[in-house]
Design a protein around this motif. Structure first.
Motif, PDB file in Angstrom:
ATOM      1  N   ARG A  19       0.855  -1.171   0.000  1.00 63.66           N
ATOM      2  CA  ARG A  19       0.000   0.000   0.000  1.00 63.66           C
ATOM      3  C   ARG A  19       0.899   1.232   0.000  1.00 63.66           C
ATOM      4  NH1 ARG A  19      -2.678  -3.317   4.055  1.00 63.66           N
ATOM      5  NH2 ARG A  19      -4.759  -3.886   3.360  1.00 63.66           N
ATOM      6  N   LEU A  56      -0.585   6.162   3.095  1.00 56.28           N
ATOM      7  CA  LEU A  56      -1.735   5.461   3.678  1.00 56.28           C
ATOM      8  C   LEU A  56      -1.309   4.738   4.947  1.00 56.28           C
ATOM      9  CD1 LEU A  56      -4.670   4.517   3.532  1.00 56.28           C
ATOM     10  CD2 LEU A  56      -3.884   2.546   2.249  1.00 56.28           C
ATOM     11  N   VAL A  77      -2.739   5.262   8.656  1.00 60.65           N
ATOM     12  CA  VAL A  77      -3.297   4.131   9.395  1.00 60.65           C
ATOM     13  C   VAL A  77      -2.599   3.996  10.745  1.00 60.65           C
ATOM     14  CG1 VAL A  77      -3.406   1.617   9.479  1.00 60.65           C
ATOM     15  CG2 VAL A  77      -4.116   2.809   7.422  1.00 60.65           C
ATOM     16  N   VAL A 137      -3.696   6.810  13.166  1.00 59.69           N
ATOM     17  CA  VAL A 137      -5.067   6.629  13.645  1.00 59.69           C
ATOM     18  C   VAL A 137      -5.154   5.413  14.567  1.00 59.69           C
ATOM     19  CG1 VAL A 137      -7.444   6.226  12.967  1.00 59.69           C
ATOM     20  CG2 VAL A 137      -6.020   7.745  11.632  1.00 59.69           C
ATOM     21  N   THR A 192      -4.088   6.419  17.904  1.00 55.87           N
ATOM     22  CA  THR A 192      -5.163   7.146  18.575  1.00 55.87           C
ATOM     23  C   THR A 192      -6.188   6.179  19.143  1.00 55.87           C
ATOM     24  OG1 THR A 192      -4.890   8.729  16.790  1.00 55.87           O
ATOM     25  CG2 THR A 192      -6.706   9.095  18.283  1.00 55.87           C
ATOM     26  N   LEU A 193      -6.557   5.200  18.336  1.00 53.29           N
ATOM     27  CA  LEU A 193      -7.565   4.226  18.753  1.00 53.29           C
ATOM     28  C   LEU A 193      -7.106   3.463  19.991  1.00 53.29           C
ATOM     29  CD1 LEU A 193     -10.186   2.624  18.191  1.00 53.29           C
ATOM     30  CD2 LEU A 193      -8.873   1.162  16.696  1.00 53.29           C
ATOM     31  N   PHE A 219     -12.768  13.337  15.406  1.00 54.85           N
ATOM     32  CA  PHE A 219     -13.175  12.425  14.330  1.00 54.85           C
ATOM     33  C   PHE A 219     -14.637  12.500  13.911  1.00 54.85           C
ATOM     34  CE2 PHE A 219      -9.512   9.769  15.875  1.00 54.85           C
ATOM     35  CZ  PHE A 219      -8.711  10.088  14.809  1.00 54.85           C
ATOM     36  N   ALA A 259     -12.150   6.596  15.549  1.00 59.56           N
ATOM     37  CA  ALA A 259     -10.909   6.075  14.998  1.00 59.56           C
ATOM     38  C   ALA A 259     -11.152   4.730  14.323  1.00 59.56           C
ATOM     39  CB  ALA A 259      -9.855   5.951  16.093  1.00 59.56           C
ATOM     40  N   GLY A 260     -11.979   3.897  14.940  1.00 56.86           N
ATOM     41  CA  GLY A 260     -12.291   2.598  14.338  1.00 56.86           C
ATOM     42  C   GLY A 260     -12.941   2.755  12.975  1.00 56.86           C
ATOM     43  N   PHE A 279     -12.854   5.376  11.033  1.00 56.62           N
ATOM     44  CA  PHE A 279     -11.884   6.007  10.134  1.00 56.62           C
ATOM     45  C   PHE A 279     -10.950   4.952   9.540  1.00 56.62           C
ATOM     46  CE2 PHE A 279      -8.396   9.532   9.935  1.00 56.62           C
ATOM     47  CZ  PHE A 279      -8.537   9.572   8.573  1.00 56.62           C
ATOM     48  N   LEU A 280     -10.440   4.057  10.387  1.00 56.44           N
ATOM     49  CA  LEU A 280      -9.571   2.985   9.904  1.00 56.44           C
ATOM     50  C   LEU A 280     -10.295   2.140   8.868  1.00 56.44           C
ATOM     51  CD1 LEU A 280      -7.632   1.554  12.954  1.00 56.44           C
ATOM     52  CD2 LEU A 280      -6.743   2.720  10.949  1.00 56.44           C
ATOM     53  N   LEU A 300     -10.471   3.853   5.642  1.00 52.88           N
ATOM     54  CA  LEU A 300      -9.172   3.896   4.949  1.00 52.88           C
ATOM     55  C   LEU A 300      -8.844   2.560   4.294  1.00 52.88           C
ATOM     56  CD1 LEU A 300      -6.817   5.782   7.427  1.00 52.88           C
ATOM     57  CD2 LEU A 300      -7.509   6.532   5.166  1.00 52.88           C
ATOM     58  N   LEU A 301      -9.131   1.464   5.010  1.00 51.76           N
ATOM     59  CA  LEU A 301      -8.611   0.164   4.573  1.00 51.76           C
ATOM     60  C   LEU A 301      -9.631  -0.692   3.840  1.00 51.76           C
ATOM     61  CD1 LEU A 301      -6.451  -0.767   7.679  1.00 51.76           C
ATOM     62  CD2 LEU A 301      -5.659  -0.086   5.431  1.00 51.76           C
TER      63      LEU A 301
END
Lengths: 311, 336
Positions: free
Chosen positions: A123, A127, A131, A134, A137-138, B262, B321-322, B324-325, B328-329
């Motif tokens: 990837r 990106l 990832v 974030v 953060t999570l 977020f 955040a979850g 958002f991830l 993204l993926l």
């Protein structure tokens, strides 16, 4: 040659830090400050080498384990242990057993995570960076959630476990961490040549007869152990590895790990000891080193990302 | 974002109406639940007992209803701030908290605490809004400087910008011994909201209306500067309006409830998955879904460790955040 110069600089800085501006007994000051220097050394080795190795296996110069949410996960495991076992069990349990448990969990998690993120199709670097940030953060928010559910006593235990500061290292913790880091370095030494080959890229490395997948897994494991060890001692320093590794590349001007790894460690020492010297003796405030590294590191990181974008 | 509006065939459209009805119903239900959630005994029964129990009514008017209204306003306006920002930057992954705007506003608040602690909340929010404006401007300038506009590079740079400003703020707070009070009010929570302490948020609500009125202009902005100018739009003025909307929303929310991460990113993205990219049509959806999302989080924050309350920002952070991830993926995301 350059490494020798760097070595001299480190020795000089350490000597200045230990021996100058001593208010009372010299022996006592050396003993107390020596612990700080030792802690800095352990952190420099752990963060410096693990970042360089991580850069090699992920084929980039910006990602670091910390940025991929690694120390956030450390905080989460520590919190989860207190949360599920209770602080009494956490405090009474044999320190070594706890350590082994934690390191095993961290290594398992990181190998899973890194194979998921880096094992499949490539990837984009940006990106992966996003990832990682974030994800960090999570994980931090999850840990905070758990901490909010703890009673004050348990909460205190967690906080202590996570913010052992550089200037007052716990002796047993320092020894345990040091042992792990030394073990990591010993494991890395026979892999130095393989690391050099990995710089050539995956297909080239496979062509040269390297069991790429297995080697990378092993290296990930070593990186995990080292970062877990150092994070547990000083808490998260997000950008330190990034600065040190990139400075090392341009300082030695070579990608051979024989040179870049020691250079990263030496530059780490220069940053930490030098930074502490300047802050403590010139500006008179000691505890802010991590914040300053964070600030400078953030700017440096922005610069790297923007320059990378320009290409 | 620059895809032209397509009109969906009828079956899809009715399915969308269905989702809209579900969101509306959830909004009403959660709002009612929010009013009746809490430690003190405020139930429909206790309110109807007309005799001497004015305590329940007092609580309802002074604490519960203001809190619910505040939560609604924050959810709706943060969603809108995210949407407008995404239109202005032409990037799906930005919002005030991923572009440094929130951190700049926080710095402004800290400045107020240090230099003018006696300033009323309106004044503090005003200063924070000015800092937020500066932050938006700085971010737009930095983004302009990136030659290759990669989709995920923009939020990445924004987050780092925020990190640098945040580190600076933390350092100042540390030097001034304000770290604890900084943490106290910057942490998103509605625990201290009651009548007299949330009214500033109506300003954020007003910004939602402004955004709705100007929605079509923001849609055109989303097509790019040249295109917008060709269509006869005053590009700079619309951008300025957008910046003010974002800064005011960020600052008022910060001054009353703290940092809520977020939300402005996740909600517009989910709405876009449901109804597409028409800005005017999206605005009520974003406002509604934002309110539903944050209402649910706030109730959860109060219930999960009853009778204590955990900060709302923790829950929003995890969920946000979850999601958002996942955005993204997930497969088919254009981020790859």
């Amino acid at each position: 040659m350059r490494l020798a110069v760097l070595g001299c600089a480190v020795v000089l800085l350490v000597a200045t830090y230990l021996l100058t501006d001593v208010p009372g007994s010299l022996a006592f000051a050396v003993k107390i400050r020596g612990m700080t220097v030792l802690a800095m050394l352990v952190v420099s080795i752990a963060v410096g080498t693990s970042t360089v190795v991580f850069h090699t296996i992920t084929a980039n110069r910006i990602l670091t384990p910390s940025i991929m949410g690694f120390d956030a996960f450390y905080g989460l495991t520590a919190t989860a242990m207190v949360f599920f076992l209770g602080s009494a069990a956490f405090l009474n349990a044999d320190a070594v057993t706890l350590w082994i448990g934690q390191v095993v969990v961290m290594v398992a998690f990181s190998v899973l995570l890194f194979t998921w993120l880096f094992g499949g199709k490539r990837r984009s670097l940006h990106l992966m960076l996003l990832v990682g940030i974030v994800l960090g953060t999570l994980l931090r928010a999850l840990a905070e959630w758990m901490q909010r559910m703890l009673d004050p006593l348990d909460f205190q235990v967690v906080t202590d476990a996570m913010f052992a500061s550089l200037s007052r290292p716990d002796e047993t913790l320092l020894m345990l961490t040091g042992a792990l880091v030394v073990a990591g370095v010993v494991a890395l030494i026979p892999l130095l040549r393989i690391l050099d080959v990995l710089t050539l890229g995956e297909s080239m490395a496979v062509g040269l007869g390297i069991d790429h997948r297995r080697v990378v897994m092993g290296l990930f494991a070593i990186v995990s152990v080292m970062v877990a060890a150092s994070t547990s001692m000083v808490g998260p320093i997000l950008f330190f590895g990034l600065i040190v590794a990139n400075l090392a590349y341009s300082y030695v001007g070579s990608f051979r790990h024989r040179f870049t790894l020691p250079a990263a460690v030496g530059l780490g020492m220069v940053c930490l000891v030098g930074g502490q010297l300047v802050l403590e003796r010139i500006f008179g405030f000691g505890g802010a080193l991590a914040m300053i590294i964070e600030f400078a590191g953030g700017l440096f990181f922005l610069y790297l990302v923007l320059r990378k974008g320009a290409r | 974002m620059s895809t032209p509006t397509t009109y969906a065939p009828t079956p899809v459209r009715s399915a969308r109406t269905g989702v809209g009805v579900v969101i509306g119903a959830a909004l009403v239900l959660l709002a009612v639940a929010s009013v009746f959630t809490g430690v003190s005994d405020v139930t429909p029964a206790s309110l109807l007992r007309a005799d001497a129990d004015s305590h329940a009514q007092f609580l309802l008017l002074v604490s519960r209803i203001p809190r619910t209204v505040a939560v609604l306003l924050v959810g709706a306006s943060l969603g809108i701030a995210g949407l407008i920002m995404q239109m202005m930057v032409r990037n799906r992954f930005v919002e005030p908290s991923t572009t440094g705007v929130t951190e700049f506003a926080t710095l402004g608040m800290l400045g107020c605490i240090i230099f003018a602690p006696a300033l009323p909340v309106v004044g503090k929010a005003g200063v924070a809004a000015v800092f937020g404006l500066v932050g938006t401007w700085v971010f737009l300038q930095v983004i302009k400087a990136i030659p290759v506009r990669q989709l995920v590079l923009v939020p990445l740079v924004g987050i780092m910008l925020g990190g640098v400003v945040g580190a600076f703020t933390t350092f100042i707070a540390y030097r001034m011994d304000l770290l604890q009070s900084l943490g106290q009010w910057a942490q998103g929570s509605f625990a201290s909201v009651m009548a007299g302490r949330y009214e500033l948020l109506w300003l954020a609500g007003a910004m939602v209306v402004v955004a709705w009125v100007a929605a079509d202009r923001f849609s055109v902005i989303g097509l790019g500067e040249d295109f917008a100018t060709n269509l006869g739009l005053n590009y700079r003025r619309v951008m300025a309006v957008g910046m003010v909307v974002i800064a005011v929303i960020t600052a008022t929310v910060l001054a009353t409830a703290g940092i809520v991460p977020f939300l402005g990113l996740v909600v517009p993205n989910v709405v876009s998955l449901i109804i597409g990219d028409n800005c005017r049509r999206a605005i009520p959806w974003v406002a509604g879904l934002g309110a539903v999302f944050i209402l649910a989080c706030d109730i959860l924050a109060r219930v999960v460790r009853f009778p204590y309350e955990i900060p709302l920002s923790v829950i929003v952070g995890i969920l946000g955040a979850g999601i958002f991830l996942w955005l993204l993926l997930r497969k088919g995301s254009r981020a790859h």
